[in-house]
Every structure is written in C-alpha cells, then in structure tokens.
Write an enzyme that holds these catalytic residues in place. Sequence first.
Site, mmCIF file in Angstrom:
data_model
loop_
_atom_site.group_PDB
_atom_site.id
_atom_site.type_symbol
_atom_site.label_atom_id
_atom_site.label_comp_id
_atom_site.label_asym_id
_atom_site.label_seq_id
_atom_site.Cartn_x
_atom_site.Cartn_y
_atom_site.Cartn_z
ATOM 1 N N TYR A 6 -70.907 25.864 -6.647
ATOM 2 C CA TYR A 6 -71.140 24.778 -5.677
ATOM 3 C C TYR A 6 -70.312 24.951 -4.403
ATOM 4 C CZ TYR A 6 -72.032 22.791 -10.345
ATOM 5 O OH TYR A 6 -72.406 22.594 -11.636
ATOM 6 N N HIS A 7 -70.043 26.203 -4.013
ATOM 7 C CA HIS A 7 -69.197 26.448 -2.845
ATOM 8 C C HIS A 7 -69.993 26.995 -1.669
ATOM 9 C CE1 HIS A 7 -65.229 26.827 -5.367
ATOM 10 N NE2 HIS A 7 -65.781 25.631 -5.419
ATOM 11 N N GLN A 8 -71.161 26.450 -1.409
ATOM 12 C CA GLN A 8 -71.963 26.936 -0.287
ATOM 13 C C GLN A 8 -71.227 26.696 1.036
ATOM 14 O OE1 GLN A 8 -73.432 24.495 -2.478
ATOM 15 N NE2 GLN A 8 -74.258 26.050 -3.827
#
Length: 604
Positions: free
Chosen positions: A527-529
């Site tokens: 979830y580190h876009q």
Amino acid sequence: MAPVNKFWCLATITCSIAIYYGCRFTDHPTNRELRESYDYIIIGGGTAGSVLGSRLSEDDDVTVAILEAGGAADNDPRVTIPYYFPSLQGTELDWKFYTTRQQHAYFAMKDQVGYIPRGKLLGGSSNLNAMAYNRGGRDVYDKWAADGCDEWSYDDVLPYFLKSEDIQMTSLENSSYHSRGGPLPISEAKVTPLVDIYAEAWKEIGHQVIHDLNGPTQNGFSSMQANIKNGQRYSTSRAFLLPVMHRHNLDVHTYSHVYKVVINDGRAVAVVVDYQGERRTVRANKEVILSAGALQSPQLLMLSGVGPRKHLKDMGIPVIADLPVGENLRDHLMFVFRQLTNTSHSTTEEEAESLTEQLRYYVLGKGPLSYGGPEGSAFFHSDSSLEGKQPPDLQLSFYSKSASTSGKNMGEYNFRDEVYQALPDGKQSFSYGIILLKPKSKGTIRLRSKDPMDPPIIDPNYLADSGDIDTFVKGIRVCERLAVTSTMARIGASASDAQHPRFCREFTPGSDEYWGCMVRHLASTLYHQASTCRMGSVDDPTAVVDSQLRVKGVSGLRVVDASVIRDLHSGSPHAQVIMIAEKAADIIKNVNTVQNLRKRTTIG
C-alpha cells in the site's frame, strides 16, 4: 463471535473509558455551509490534507476549506482498535481500487488483478494502514536534494519530522532525532516476546541491532515505532484535525467529491465539487492544493487538463499543461516468509480476541488488540558492498500474528481461494515480510474516462524488471538463514514455506527459480503507492511539481501528498507524507506573508 460484530457490542465499553484513552468522538466535522470562496482549498482530507488544514488555519487571516469525498470515522472501533485494521478493507471507508491485470506478477490472484485499498474518510489511509512509522534514512533525502529538490535534504526535513512528533518512548525522550509536544504520538510497537528473539537471531547471522530505526542510522534491526497512544490508533485526522475543528476559519466538508480544478489563463481559480449531491463551483482566492493521494491527485490533474498530451487528447480533454502526470508509479511489494513454532510466543486470532485479551485491552490498553502490524524491522542491502554508499534496498518486517485461512490476513489482496489452503491455520506461527524497497519496475495511472466518478486505471507493472526478482530472492536467502539459527531452534521454529501444494511445482523447492516463481505468484502490495506527480527541478522532464510543490506551468496549484515523493526508497510514505505536509504548510505560509507585506507596502 465474528470480529465485526464484536466491534459494536464492545463499543459501549469503549465509550465508557473514553476519558482514560483521551478519545474524541464526533458525529460530523462541521455543520457550516460551503462558502462561495476560500483562500485555500485543500482537495482531500486524508493523511496530508488533515495536516495541511490544521497548519494553514493557524493563521487567523486566511480561510481554509478541506473537501473530503468520504465521511468521518474517528469514533469507529474498527479504526480506533489497531488490531482490526485489515477488516476496514472493502468497507464504506475504502475506495476499493483494483489494478489492471498484471503480466509479470499476481499469478495467484483472481484474474491476476490486485486489490488496492485507499482510505475514503478524514485521515485517509492513515486510518487503514498498519500504523508503522518509519521516516527513511539521511541518504534518501540527501539524494532528493542532489537531484534538484532544493531544501529537501535530510537536514532540511528533520525539523518537520520533529515538529509533528510526541515521542512516547522514554528511552528516546532525550534523543536529538525525536521530540515531545507535537500532535502525533509515536510509541514502541512491542506486544510479544518475539521482538527480542528476532533481534537475537538477526545478530546471530552477522547483522547489527540498532536502538532506533528513525535515528542516526537505518541499517539493522530495531523494534517498530507506530502512531499509537494508550493502545489506540492516531490517524492524522485524530492527531492534527479534530483538535482544531472549532476554528472559525477552517471548514471541513465531508461527502464532497471534487470533479476537477478550474484553470483560467494558466492559473487555478476554482474547483468543481459534488457537495453532498449538489454540483458547486468554489473559488480559490489564493491556492488550490491537491492532497488526494498518489492515485487520485494525478487523476484530478488529468481531468483538469494537466497531464501527458497524447493521453489527454485521446480522452478529449483540452491540454493546459503537458506534464508526465501519472508516470513513474512506484510501490513496495512484500513477499511473506512464514515459520511455524511449537511455543506460544506468537498470537493467534483466537487468543487476540479472547475475553481475557479484550479485558486487558479495554482496561489497560495493552495486549495484541493494541497493535496489528509488524513488531520489528530490519533494513539491509542485498549487496553488502553498497552499505554506506546508497540507501538499503531490502527490509524485513517481523510479524508476530499467526497466519489464518479465514481470509482476514490475505483475502483483501484478492488471492484465489485455494491459496489459503497452504497456510498453517490454527497453529502458532510468525512471519517475515520481505519488502523490495527500490523497485526497478514502474507503472502508470491513466484516466478510464472523462467521468470523475470512474476510478483511474492503475497499472503498477509489478516485477516487469527481472532485477526485482533477483533482489527478492536475496532477501529470501536471508530469511532462510534466520530460520535455521540456534535462536529459532530454541523456540521450536521451522520454515513452513519450502513447498507450496499449488504453485511452482515444476521447479526444485528452494532453488532460485522456485523462489522467483513463488514471488511472482504471492508477492503483494504494501500500500505504498507514490511518485506519480514527482518532485524535481523546473527543467527536470520527469517532474510534475517543483521543489515548492507547485505544478509546473500552472500558478496557484500545488500537490502535497505521496505522489510528489521523488523516489520511493527506504521508509514509509506515511511518515514522509506527514513531513511533506508540514513543510508545505510553511512554504505556503511564507508566500502568504510576503504577499501581505507587499499589499501593505503598496497601500502605504
């Protein structure tokens, strides 16, 4: 009893001890009418938007509006109780995005499509994440500065990390890398005895143990730090925004979905917003600030005519500024390596949700319900000769929760049902999350249509570069060494991922080819876009914003969120975004101060 049902039957207990925990329960952020204009309009009340709204409204002579598409949920037990963060995915508090079909990854997922949760509420994804707080090391920011991001070196940004922080760890109270008194509490995330065992095993394979992963060096193992106080999550909405909602010059409007930014003669002058079912145009007297995140800030820019010329023309959108918006999408992938153990050091779901642990949590704020993320973290280089020369390219996150086939730990990723059958359900286990910190593969964000209600097309292009697989395999080899240490033997731990009954059976178990195949099947997003509106110098063709976070070629418009991150390296975008918003607020305030001085000088 299912966890979701437990939330509500235990809510009464939560409220009864709200004073003890210092909770702030609110029904709705404001009942004020949406004005025709504001000095500053912030699009998105998420991680960055909450910080910006709080800091900009400190100046009494300006008006600030936050327009948030979601609602407010700081009184929701699913948000406040750290253990339950995975259960928020797929709910009304989540945008529920999906990737395109991936060609080189996600082979074990339905249609090779991955799920991307993003927070749709005040505080954004700071309400959905695992609460880990990790800034990244000095070399990350010094490289930003070297690449043309003026005044973004480590020495430039450290004061903004410190400005936010209220360290809860007595061992770090006097550290020059930490501070007290800020709105954001940082605690040590230590729930089980496994943290010390991880540290001992890490030393046994020849690596160093450090005291503070946010201190002078990042390389080594350290216990995790998290945005938690008294056993409760502190999102940016709770830490920064809710305490200042009373300010007369700050309007926070929920259920307000912005459609586009209005740009006239090269200047952002207004936004078009669906305000609780009514389409409105709201003027910006000074600036429009996009804080919609790495997926939706580029979407809004493109809907407004700012983006790649060819793509905008294909969409039938007039081009105002030809910029590489939506390019350079980066994300951290994680591959999970599990170990079984015949001791009770790790925590199963049944134990975490037992009556004993519920009472322990609600009375003391302790126990497994008080945290659900990794308890430890280790940063290292796949090539040890590069230590001290560039940021680490691998991280291990140490999770002490036992895996489950119920789908709570894996279902949110869109894995196929048969994937669960390989998990050691009901058994004591723990795991290492191998994280690829510097992915060579990069993807894109594109418009699906001109309709702002349509989700963007998200193609991370995971593992397109085979070098990413090579790095992952090197990380797996480190996990294999950890698994057979005498430290792990003492707690009866054994590796459980050597073979998988469903995948990669054509390869010899444990070979490089086998592990590479497993990574392509099972590695998933952390979830580190980031980096889709990349920051850089004015003449940098890869940059969308300059070092003042201004959109190039458009005045009165900035981007302040994970999309501006120059390079996704070591560190959590969550911590970086809070720092970026703190620094952006000062940049904007300084501009406002200069403008006011000029006005007074002219009038005089």
